[in-house]
Motif scaffolding. Structure first.
Motif, PDB file in Angstrom:
ATOM      1  N   VAL A   1       1.684  -1.243  -0.250  1.00  0.00           N
ATOM      2  CA  VAL A   1      -0.110  -0.054   0.010  1.00  0.00           C
ATOM      3  C   VAL A   1       0.833   1.246  -0.592  1.00  0.00           C
ATOM      4  O   VAL A   1       1.928   1.224   1.283  1.00  0.00           O
ATOM      5  CB  VAL A   1      -1.427  -0.551   0.893  1.00  0.00           C
ATOM      6  CG1 VAL A   1      -1.443   1.106   1.385  1.00  0.00           C
ATOM      7  CG2 VAL A   1      -2.142  -1.175   0.703  1.00  0.00           C
ATOM      8  N   PRO A   2       1.127   2.074  -0.548  1.00  0.00           N
ATOM      9  CA  PRO A   2       1.176   2.924  -1.184  1.00  0.00           C
ATOM     10  C   PRO A   2       1.104   3.710  -0.216  1.00  0.00           C
ATOM     11  O   PRO A   2       0.091   4.755   0.035  1.00  0.00           O
ATOM     12  CB  PRO A   2       1.052   3.886  -2.682  1.00  0.00           C
ATOM     13  CG  PRO A   2       0.595   3.319  -2.881  1.00  0.00           C
ATOM     14  CD  PRO A   2      -0.594   2.292  -1.781  1.00  0.00           C
ATOM     15  N   GLY A   3       2.225   4.962   0.897  1.00  0.00           N
ATOM     16  CA  GLY A   3       2.066   6.326   1.738  1.00  0.00           C
ATOM     17  C   GLY A   3       2.461   6.688   0.676  1.00  0.00           C
ATOM     18  O   GLY A   3       2.689   7.629  -0.729  1.00  0.00           O
ATOM     19  N   THR A   4       2.384   8.803   0.923  1.00  0.00           N
ATOM     20  CA  THR A   4       2.337   9.665   0.733  1.00  0.00           C
ATOM     21  C   THR A   4       4.271   9.661  -0.335  1.00  0.00           C
ATOM     22  O   THR A   4       3.927   9.661  -1.583  1.00  0.00           O
ATOM     23  CB  THR A   4       2.888  10.670   1.083  1.00  0.00           C
ATOM     24  OG1 THR A   4       1.562  11.139   2.522  1.00  0.00           O
ATOM     25  CG2 THR A   4       2.903  12.091   0.852  1.00  0.00           C
ATOM     26  N   ARG A   5       5.197   8.953   0.214  1.00  0.00           N
ATOM     27  CA  ARG A   5       6.100   8.594  -0.694  1.00  0.00           C
ATOM     28  C   ARG A   5       6.776   7.511  -0.227  1.00  0.00           C
ATOM     29  O   ARG A   5       8.410   7.312  -1.813  1.00  0.00           O
ATOM     30  CB  ARG A   5       7.615  10.324   0.333  1.00  0.00           C
ATOM     31  CG  ARG A   5       6.999  10.779   0.083  1.00  0.00           C
ATOM     32  CD  ARG A   5       7.801  12.172   0.470  1.00  0.00           C
ATOM     33  NE  ARG A   5       7.390  13.791   1.026  1.00  0.00           N
ATOM     34  CZ  ARG A   5       6.244  13.526   2.092  1.00  0.00           C
ATOM     35  NH1 ARG A   5       5.718  13.389   2.993  1.00  0.00           N
ATOM     36  NH2 ARG A   5       5.724  15.266   2.429  1.00  0.00           N
TER      37      ARG A   5
ATOM     38  N   PHE B   1      -7.591   3.950 -13.957  1.00  0.00           N
ATOM     39  CA  PHE B   1      -7.677   2.046 -13.602  1.00  0.00           C
ATOM     40  C   PHE B   1      -7.294   1.005 -15.118  1.00  0.00           C
ATOM     41  O   PHE B   1      -7.588   1.590 -15.873  1.00  0.00           O
ATOM     42  CB  PHE B   1      -9.165   2.047 -13.539  1.00  0.00           C
ATOM     43  CG  PHE B   1     -10.054   0.506 -14.198  1.00  0.00           C
ATOM     44  CD1 PHE B   1     -10.122  -0.216 -12.514  1.00  0.00           C
ATOM     45  CD2 PHE B   1     -10.873  -0.211 -14.922  1.00  0.00           C
ATOM     46  CE1 PHE B   1     -10.656  -1.321 -12.574  1.00  0.00           C
ATOM     47  CE2 PHE B   1     -11.252  -1.997 -14.680  1.00  0.00           C
ATOM     48  CZ  PHE B   1     -10.707  -2.061 -13.373  1.00  0.00           C
ATOM     49  N   GLY B   2      -7.125   0.761 -14.926  1.00  0.00           N
ATOM     50  CA  GLY B   2      -6.377   0.021 -16.310  1.00  0.00           C
ATOM     51  C   GLY B   2      -5.073   0.356 -17.148  1.00  0.00           C
ATOM     52  O   GLY B   2      -4.639  -0.157 -17.563  1.00  0.00           O
ATOM     53  N   LYS B   3      -4.541   1.797 -16.554  1.00  0.00           N
ATOM     54  CA  LYS B   3      -3.959   2.166 -17.280  1.00  0.00           C
ATOM     55  C   LYS B   3      -2.749   2.347 -16.180  1.00  0.00           C
ATOM     56  O   LYS B   3      -1.670   1.759 -16.352  1.00  0.00           O
ATOM     57  CB  LYS B   3      -4.418   3.489 -17.616  1.00  0.00           C
ATOM     58  CG  LYS B   3      -6.087   3.161 -18.679  1.00  0.00           C
ATOM     59  CD  LYS B   3      -6.844   4.977 -19.214  1.00  0.00           C
ATOM     60  CE  LYS B   3      -7.127   4.564 -19.672  1.00  0.00           C
ATOM     61  NZ  LYS B   3      -8.840   4.136 -19.359  1.00  0.00           N
ATOM     62  N   GLY B   4      -2.514   3.641 -15.575  1.00  0.00           N
ATOM     63  CA  GLY B   4      -1.582   3.809 -15.117  1.00  0.00           C
ATOM     64  C   GLY B   4      -1.528   2.775 -13.800  1.00  0.00           C
ATOM     65  O   GLY B   4      -0.456   2.817 -12.725  1.00  0.00           O
ATOM     66  N   CYS B   5      -2.904   2.867 -13.889  1.00  0.00           N
ATOM     67  CA  CYS B   5      -3.136   1.898 -12.164  1.00  0.00           C
ATOM     68  C   CYS B   5      -3.430   0.063 -11.880  1.00  0.00           C
ATOM     69  O   CYS B   5      -4.511  -0.147 -13.007  1.00  0.00           O
ATOM     70  CB  CYS B   5      -4.038   2.291 -11.455  1.00  0.00           C
ATOM     71  SG  CYS B   5      -4.719   1.546  -9.652  1.00  0.00           S
ATOM     72  N   THR B   6      -2.650  -0.739 -11.919  1.00  0.00           N
ATOM     73  CA  THR B   6      -3.118  -2.609 -12.119  1.00  0.00           C
ATOM     74  C   THR B   6      -2.224  -3.229 -11.490  1.00  0.00           C
ATOM     75  O   THR B   6      -1.718  -2.357 -10.054  1.00  0.00           O
ATOM     76  CB  THR B   6      -2.475  -2.553 -13.827  1.00  0.00           C
ATOM     77  OG1 THR B   6      -1.082  -3.541 -12.925  1.00  0.00           O
ATOM     78  CG2 THR B   6      -2.460  -1.871 -14.810  1.00  0.00           C
ATOM     79  N   PRO B   7      -3.182  -4.254 -11.351  1.00  0.00           N
ATOM     80  CA  PRO B   7      -2.120  -4.539  -9.881  1.00  0.00           C
ATOM     81  C   PRO B   7      -1.071  -5.003  -9.883  1.00  0.00           C
ATOM     82  O   PRO B   7      -0.715  -5.160  -8.054  1.00  0.00           O
ATOM     83  CB  PRO B   7      -2.955  -6.544  -9.664  1.00  0.00           C
ATOM     84  CG  PRO B   7      -4.293  -5.671 -10.707  1.00  0.00           C
ATOM     85  CD  PRO B   7      -3.895  -4.554 -11.422  1.00  0.00           C
ATOM     86  N   GLN B   8       0.204  -5.003 -10.767  1.00  0.00           N
ATOM     87  CA  GLN B   8       1.058  -5.153 -11.035  1.00  0.00           C
ATOM     88  C   GLN B   8       1.935  -4.186  -9.737  1.00  0.00           C
ATOM     89  O   GLN B   8       3.352  -4.709  -9.940  1.00  0.00           O
ATOM     90  CB  GLN B   8       1.360  -5.493 -12.255  1.00  0.00           C
ATOM     91  CG  GLN B   8       0.870  -7.171 -12.823  1.00  0.00           C
ATOM     92  CD  GLN B   8      -0.338  -7.074 -12.938  1.00  0.00           C
ATOM     93  OE1 GLN B   8      -0.673  -6.387 -13.383  1.00  0.00           O
ATOM     94  NE2 GLN B   8      -1.260  -8.081 -12.484  1.00  0.00           N
ATOM     95  N   LYS B   9       1.173  -3.162 -10.517  1.00  0.00           N
ATOM     96  CA  LYS B   9       1.811  -1.293 -10.359  1.00  0.00           C
ATOM     97  C   LYS B   9       0.513  -0.815  -9.935  1.00  0.00           C
ATOM     98  O   LYS B   9       0.513   0.567 -10.424  1.00  0.00           O
ATOM     99  CB  LYS B   9       2.412  -0.687 -11.135  1.00  0.00           C
ATOM    100  CG  LYS B   9       3.641  -1.601 -11.787  1.00  0.00           C
ATOM    101  CD  LYS B   9       4.205  -0.486 -13.171  1.00  0.00           C
ATOM    102  CE  LYS B   9       5.357  -1.608 -13.411  1.00  0.00           C
ATOM    103  NZ  LYS B   9       6.072  -0.645 -14.916  1.00  0.00           N
ATOM    104  N   PRO B  10       0.526  -0.727  -8.493  1.00  0.00           N
ATOM    105  CA  PRO B  10      -1.313  -0.251  -8.177  1.00  0.00           C
ATOM    106  C   PRO B  10      -0.351   0.870  -8.163  1.00  0.00           C
ATOM    107  O   PRO B  10       0.287   1.174  -6.802  1.00  0.00           O
ATOM    108  CB  PRO B  10      -1.242  -1.057  -6.835  1.00  0.00           C
ATOM    109  CG  PRO B  10       0.176  -1.518  -6.554  1.00  0.00           C
ATOM    110  CD  PRO B  10       0.738  -2.185  -7.154  1.00  0.00           C
TER     111      PRO B  10
ATOM    112  N   MET C   1      -6.200  -1.663  -5.399  1.00  0.00           N
ATOM    113  CA  MET C   1      -5.720  -2.419  -6.542  1.00  0.00           C
ATOM    114  C   MET C   1      -5.254  -3.343  -6.105  1.00  0.00           C
ATOM    115  O   MET C   1      -4.435  -4.683  -6.660  1.00  0.00           O
ATOM    116  CB  MET C   1      -4.958  -1.078  -7.745  1.00  0.00           C
ATOM    117  CG  MET C   1      -5.149  -2.280  -8.979  1.00  0.00           C
ATOM    118  SD  MET C   1      -6.464  -2.896 -10.091  1.00  0.00           S
ATOM    119  CE  MET C   1      -6.927  -1.551 -10.996  1.00  0.00           C
ATOM    120  N   VAL C   2      -4.440  -2.352  -4.827  1.00  0.00           N
ATOM    121  CA  VAL C   2      -3.580  -3.619  -4.227  1.00  0.00           C
ATOM    122  C   VAL C   2      -3.962  -5.031  -3.183  1.00  0.00           C
ATOM    123  O   VAL C   2      -3.663  -5.882  -3.374  1.00  0.00           O
ATOM    124  CB  VAL C   2      -3.199  -2.570  -3.148  1.00  0.00           C
ATOM    125  CG1 VAL C   2      -2.178  -3.551  -1.806  1.00  0.00           C
ATOM    126  CG2 VAL C   2      -2.254  -1.473  -3.495  1.00  0.00           C
TER     127      VAL C   2
END
Length: 359
Positions: free
Chosen positions: A88-92, A324-333, A338-339
């Protein structure tokens, strides 16, 4: 298709609404089951299922991730967490990135793993990231009581536990989405029972049904909601009677009450909600990581490009997010929805990637 499922379809046809109604499935496990089994497509055109804030990883705010990242940067500490939280991404940054930089972060399947490690390594500071709703909080409480009984000095817990009913109340008060019915979570309800949902039909006139997770469970539950609405008799009903009891699990609730007290909590998309989280109370507070460690001010921001907040509130469906499905995927959430394996975006991506039509 079993007979129960077929019967549910016949009931759905009988109570098919003339206008669009919005039914929110609160639980992430329901969202995944709905997508995996194509249930959205089996419902009538006027029944719109929307996902809610029922994925604990998804609703974890960037603030909590950032606090934890600052802690591992500043302290020599071993962190145990569940798998999805690492990405899960935080701010940075994220825990996965910190782990790649050499921080001591391990994935576990139970808080007992963290306590066992602390007992075996008394010179190493150990922290367990306690995440989840009322379902997982009792186990955290048991582990904390064990640590207290054994007088463990090098063990702490970062409590990110959250309570479902306050989030539902906020969504109903907020009114960004007109909700006409709620599919309440089976796992949470197995702990807390039915009473905590009583305010929903009483104060908001909305039907709600505690549902199981099989396709037939969900379809029957939707039919029960439609019947309530048609008859004008909103109430709390229990479809998942084989698991959920009226009173829930009193022993599990007692364990929570012994160790935790209600606290304000940060929710992704919902903000800071009063008394929607759990914090350790005396005499267990010395195991609370926020009480034990000081990391200073946290400059935390949600990614403005990520629309997980609106997805969690039911304002948008995953395909309506520009990423969705462009910049954000399960491989690169980019966002937690998406995570997580129970995230709405992950469910749609895996099972419903098609031209977006409904809702």
């Amino acid at each position: 298709m079993n007979e129960l499922f077929s019967q549910a379809l016949r009931t759905l046809e009988k109570y098919e609404p003339q206008e669009t109604i919005n039914i929110m499935e609160v639980c992430g496990t329901h969202t995944m089951a709905i997508s995996r089994n194509g249930l959205r497509q089996k419902l009538g055109p006027n029944i719109n299922l929307v996902s809610g804030p029922g994925c604990p990883v998804c609703v974890t705010a960037a603030y909590d991730i950032d606090w934890l990242i600052e802690l591992v940067k500043q302290c020599h500490i071993k962190v145990f967490t569940f798998g999805d939280m690492v990405r899960v991404p935080g701010t940075r940054s994220s825990l996965a990135e910190q782990k790649s930089m050499g921080k001591d972060i391990s994935i576990c399947y139970s808080p007992a793993d963290a306590l066992d490690y602390a007992l075996a390594n008394p010179t190493k500071e150990v922290l367990f990231v306690a995440i989840g709703f009322e379902t997982t909080a009792p186990l955290t409480a048991v582990i904390v009581k064990q640590a207290f009984k054994k007088n463990v000095k090098n063990f702490s817990v970062l409590t990110i536990h959250k309570l479902v009913p306050p989030a539902l109340k906020l969504l109903l008060q907020d009114g960004q989405v007109q909700l006409d019915g709620l599919l309440c979570p089976g796992h949470v309800s197995a702990i807390i029972g039915l009473k905590p949902y009583a305010f929903i039909p009483r104060d908001y006139g909305i039907p709600c049904v505690v549902s199981g997770f099989e396709p037939s469970d969900i379809m029957v539950s939707v039919a029960m909601i439609l019947k309530q609405q048609k008859e004008g008799k909103p109430q709390v009903q229990n479809q998942y009677k084989r698991v959920v009891k009226q009173e829930g699990n009193p022993l599990a609730v007692q364990r929570m009450v012994e160790v935790f007290e209600k606290s304000d909590a940060h929710w992704r998309g919902l903000g800071k909600l009063p008394e929607s989280g759990l914090a350790l109370k005396d005499p267990y507070r010395r195991f609370d990581a926020r009480y034990k460690f000081t990391v200073g001010a946290i400059d935390s921001k949600e990614n403005p490009a990520c629309e997980c907040g609106d997805v969690l509130k039911g304002v948008k469906k995953p395909p309506q997010c520009k990423l969705f499905g462009k910049g954000c995927t399960p491989q690169k959430p980019i966002g937690p929805c998406m995570v997580s394996s129970e995230g709405a975006c992950a469910a749609y991506y895996k099972y419903e990637r098609m031209p977006f039509q409904k809702g």
